[in-house]
Design a protein around this motif. Structure first.
Motif, mmCIF file in Angstrom:
data_model
loop_
_atom_site.group_PDB
_atom_site.id
_atom_site.type_symbol
_atom_site.label_atom_id
_atom_site.label_comp_id
_atom_site.label_asym_id
_atom_site.label_seq_id
_atom_site.Cartn_x
_atom_site.Cartn_y
_atom_site.Cartn_z
ATOM 1 N N ARG A 119 46.171 85.014 49.414
ATOM 2 C CA ARG A 119 44.880 85.588 49.024
ATOM 3 C C ARG A 119 43.866 85.448 50.159
ATOM 4 N NH1 ARG A 119 40.223 84.101 47.740
ATOM 5 N NH2 ARG A 119 40.668 81.903 47.564
ATOM 6 N N ARG A 120 43.795 84.256 50.766
ATOM 7 C CA ARG A 120 42.857 84.034 51.884
ATOM 8 C C ARG A 120 43.172 84.946 53.059
ATOM 9 N NH1 ARG A 120 43.690 78.573 50.761
ATOM 10 N NH2 ARG A 120 45.026 78.421 52.589
ATOM 11 N N ALA A 121 44.467 85.190 53.299
ATOM 12 C CA ALA A 121 44.894 86.038 54.419
ATOM 13 C C ALA A 121 44.897 87.523 54.049
ATOM 14 C CB ALA A 121 46.284 85.619 54.889
ATOM 15 N N ARG A 122 44.638 87.832 52.773
ATOM 16 C CA ARG A 122 44.634 89.207 52.267
ATOM 17 C C ARG A 122 45.978 89.886 52.529
ATOM 18 N NH1 ARG A 122 40.144 88.581 55.056
ATOM 19 N NH2 ARG A 122 40.617 90.135 56.603
ATOM 20 N N VAL A 123 47.044 89.168 52.177
ATOM 21 C CA VAL A 123 48.403 89.679 52.301
ATOM 22 C C VAL A 123 48.975 89.786 50.895
ATOM 23 C CG1 VAL A 123 50.737 89.185 53.154
ATOM 24 C CG2 VAL A 123 48.750 88.664 54.580
ATOM 25 N N THR A 124 49.507 90.950 50.564
ATOM 26 C CA THR A 124 50.084 91.161 49.233
ATOM 27 C C THR A 124 51.542 90.713 49.205
ATOM 28 O OG1 THR A 124 50.874 93.390 49.704
ATOM 29 C CG2 THR A 124 48.592 93.182 48.888
ATOM 30 N N HIS A 125 52.042 90.535 48.002
ATOM 31 C CA HIS A 125 53.450 90.169 47.836
ATOM 32 C C HIS A 125 54.350 91.267 48.411
ATOM 33 C CE1 HIS A 125 56.553 87.660 46.060
ATOM 34 N NE2 HIS A 125 57.164 88.782 45.673
ATOM 35 N N GLU A 126 53.941 92.525 48.240
ATOM 36 C CA GLU A 126 54.721 93.643 48.771
ATOM 37 C C GLU A 126 54.796 93.588 50.301
ATOM 38 O OE1 GLU A 126 52.235 94.011 46.484
ATOM 39 O OE2 GLU A 126 53.546 94.358 44.765
ATOM 40 N N GLU A 127 53.689 93.225 50.944
ATOM 41 C CA GLU A 127 53.691 93.099 52.411
ATOM 42 C C GLU A 127 54.603 91.963 52.849
ATOM 43 O OE1 GLU A 127 49.300 94.571 53.805
ATOM 44 O OE2 GLU A 127 49.401 92.750 52.598
ATOM 45 N N LEU A 128 54.579 90.866 52.117
ATOM 46 C CA LEU A 128 55.445 89.735 52.428
ATOM 47 C C LEU A 128 56.917 90.148 52.300
ATOM 48 C CD1 LEU A 128 55.025 86.756 53.225
ATOM 49 C CD2 LEU A 128 55.283 86.183 50.814
ATOM 50 N N ASP A 129 57.234 90.880 51.225
ATOM 51 C CA ASP A 129 58.602 91.397 51.059
ATOM 52 C C ASP A 129 58.991 92.301 52.229
ATOM 53 O OD1 ASP A 129 59.102 90.098 48.644
ATOM 54 O OD2 ASP A 129 58.410 91.803 47.429
ATOM 55 N N ALA A 130 58.066 93.160 52.670
ATOM 56 C CA ALA A 130 58.349 94.077 53.781
ATOM 57 C C ALA A 130 58.626 93.314 55.070
ATOM 58 C CB ALA A 130 57.187 95.052 53.974
ATOM 59 N N VAL A 131 57.877 92.251 55.319
ATOM 60 C CA VAL A 131 58.085 91.433 56.518
ATOM 61 C C VAL A 131 59.483 90.824 56.484
ATOM 62 C CG1 VAL A 131 57.366 89.291 57.657
ATOM 63 C CG2 VAL A 131 55.650 90.938 56.911
#
Length: 166
Positions: A119-131
């Motif tokens: 949340r602090r980094a403004r990264v979504t779960h979908e972005e994490l999955d993509a990485v």
């Protein structure tokens, strides 16, 4: 301004752009070589701002007849000197370095996302999955850690050797 002036105003402007542009470009390249590799390192937001400022200053030198080459070269030299000073202070003072750059953020540990850090980094779960997919892994369970680096890139640390892969 009439339509023809939109495409061509005078040979003086073109000659000025060629001469001043060549000299300004040469000055910028020489100055960057003298100042060292760190001047244009893309390590944090401050470095990005400096890079954009270099481009903006060079464009002003090239296209604005009200900016003399000497003034533009002075502006470029000032930006390089300030960048050099900031990087030198960052090396000497950890406190100053922390103020100038963002610290890396751990977003996932042992296959488990860290929601508050995300949340602090403004990264979504979908972005994490993509990485994770970009690293060729089947899912978060295959990963020991995902770190959002200070330059905005992601580092993915694979799980134990026995972890399954797709």
């Amino acid at each position: 301004m009439n339509w023809s002036e939109m495409f061509f105003q005078s040979w003086n402007g073109i000659v000025r752009t060629l001469i001043v542009g060549t000299l300004a470009y040469g000055f910028l390249v020489m100055s960057l070589r003298v100042s060292g590799k760190r001047t244009l390192a893309k390590l944090n937001a401050f470095d990005l701002v400096i890079t954009v400022a270099f481009g903006s200053t060079l464009a002003s030198i090239l296209l604005s007849e009200s900016v003399a080459l000497a003034e533009g070269a002075t502006a470029l030299a000032l930006l390089i000197a300030l960048q050099y000073a900031v990087t030198a202070l960052s090396v000497r003072s950890a406190r100053f370095a922390r103020a100038m750059r963002a610290e890396p953020s751990l977003l996932l540990r042992d296959g488990t996302p860290l929601p508050e850090a995300m949340r602090r980094a403004r990264v979504t779960h979908e972005e994490l999955d993509a990485v994770v997919r970009t690293e060729g892994r089947g899912g978060l369970h295959d990963i020991s850690a995902v770190i959002l680096e200070s330059d905005g890139s992601f580092s993915v640390i694979a799980g134990p050797q026995g972890a399954s892969t797709p």
